[in-house]
Design an enzyme around this catalytic site. Structure first.
Site, PDB file in Angstrom:
ATOM      1  N   HIS A   1       0.833  -1.222   0.000  1.00  0.00           N
ATOM      2  CA  HIS A   1       0.000   0.000   0.000  1.00  0.00           C
ATOM      3  C   HIS A   1       0.862   1.264   0.000  1.00  0.00           C
ATOM      4  CE1 HIS A   1       0.694   1.051   4.266  1.00  0.00           C
ATOM      5  NE2 HIS A   1       0.573  -0.249   4.533  1.00  0.00           N
TER       6      HIS A   1
ATOM      7  N   CYS B   1       3.766  -4.709   6.457  1.00  0.00           N
ATOM      8  CA  CYS B   1       3.293  -4.332   5.126  1.00  0.00           C
ATOM      9  C   CYS B   1       4.450  -3.874   4.245  1.00  0.00           C
ATOM     10  CB  CYS B   1       2.252  -3.212   5.228  1.00  0.00           C
ATOM     11  SG  CYS B   1       0.678  -3.748   5.932  1.00  0.00           S
TER      12      CYS B   1
END
Length: 385
Positions: A314, A332
């Site tokens: 992301h 992440c």
């Protein structure tokens, strides 16, 4: 005058017109049929008349010998006729749709024998009544376009006892020969994956013919389910976490490289886990919460989930200073806004994400973990040996 012989399971009904006896009849001088008397027609049926717990998915078949069927009907409790087809030679009739659970069906069958005399079959049978029914769903759905790592997943509403019976009711067809196998990830989920990634740009058709299948313990399949989907282009993401780079490959050739920041190296629990994962969902805007690490309602863009352990690719423009230089995320893969948007636009659900270089091992607690098993281990997850 006509008569009916009782039809027990697997027995034959013989129905014929009575004939007179004596010199005016058709018999010989000893009262026996003459040698050239045509045989009488015989009608048989499966399930037999008065049968109990008849299967619902197996076709009903009515046959005649020494004659031809002239009429066959099969009606359910409500009087609705079951679809069926009479063979061109008139020797058999076969139903063309499944029967209902716990129903009574009534036969009427007529034929004309080789002796030109009519015969008739009438009666009924009942179908099995499950203790309960188990509903299954299939993914990917019809007309989906997916990445080359996308597994086929069959999920059940309740646990399955007879896993082998389920697998035998499943079939996969593709445009090209593909080696693959089913594997049980839980007692309510069985997945199919190829040995290697799917070939690009093929169509996959799946049938789960579960209606009428005994799943064990008196539980039967609720319905058949099917799907037909397309595998798109071959796109693979490769991340070696110490390199701080995310590479995108199409058909084996590198088409993009993006600087990234991965899970914090010094805390194994925050590492981006190693293994082959896949893109599971895409969100233009996502909200992240992690009470363990003290953050809530963190809004990020261009989010592609690749693990149920909590990892996404992301945008994190707020972490721009670390991107391409330092791993400091909570697992992440952080990208700059423009890069995250470009990757998001190119990604398909089912695209593989291959992660190497970190200390955190494969996270197999997810229900999407098909590629975390080597091929030999995957095959052991099948119930059909």
């Amino acid at each position: 005058m006509v008569f009916k012989a009782a039809l027990a399971a697997g027995a034959t009904v013989v129905v014929a017109a009575c004939s007179s006896e004596g010199s005016g009849g058709s018999g010989g001088s000893n009262g026996q049929p003459a040698a050239d008397t045509p045989p009488k027609a015989k009608i048989t049926a499966e399930p037999a008349l008065d049968a109990k717990d008849a299967p619902v998915a197996k076709p009903v078949v009515v046959k005649v010998t020494d004659g031809k069927l002239t009429e066959v009907s099969l009606a359910g409790d409500s009087g609705k006729q079951v679809k069926g087809e009479l063979a061109a030679d008139g020797l058999s009739w076969t139903s063309g749709e499944p029967l209902g659970y716990g129903k009574t069906y009534t036969y009427t069958a007529k034929a004309t024998g080789s002796d030109n005399k009519p015969v008739e079959l009438k009666g009924s049978f009942t179908t099995l009544k499950p203790a309960s029914q188990n509903r299954a769903t299939l993914n990917p759905i019809d007309d989906a376009q997916v990445g080359v790592a996308m597994p086929i997943s069959v999920k059940f509403d309740s646990p399955v006892k007879d896993r082998a019976a389920v697998e035998k009711a499943l079939s996969v067809k593709t445009d090209k020969n593909v080696e693959g196998a089913w594997g049980w990830l839980s007692d309510t989920q069985v997945d199919y994956r190829p040995k290697e990634y799917w070939p690009a740009n093929i169509t996959v058709s799946v049938e789960a013919k579960l209606y009428g299948v005994d799943l064990g313990g008196g539980v039967y399949g609720k319905s058949d389910v099917t799907t037909k989907f397309k595998v798109g282009r071959n796109q693979v993401v490769k991340i070696n976490t110490p390199d701080h780079q995310m590479h995108v490959y199409r058909d084996g050739a590198k088409v993009a490289s993006y600087p990234c920041s991965n899970g914090l190296d010094s805390d194994v629990e925050r590492n981006t886990p190693v293994g082959t994962y896949m893109i599971m969902e895409k969100k233009e805007h996502a909200v992240f919460d992690n009470a363990r690490y003290g953050y809530t309602n963190v809004n990020k863009k261009w989010a592609c989930r690749f693990s149920n352990h909590g990892e996404f690719i992301h945008e994190n423009q707020d972490n721009a200073a670390a991107i391409g230089k330092t791993n400091n995320s909570h697992g992440c893969v952080n990208l700059l806004d423009a890069d995250a948007k470009a990757y998001f636009s190119s990604a398909l659900i089912g695209d593989p994400v291959e992660v190497t270089g970190s200390k955190l091992g494969k996270q197999t607690q997810s229900d999407v973990k098909d590629w975390l098993y080597d091929w030999g281990t995957w095959k052991t997850l099948s119930a059909v040996k």
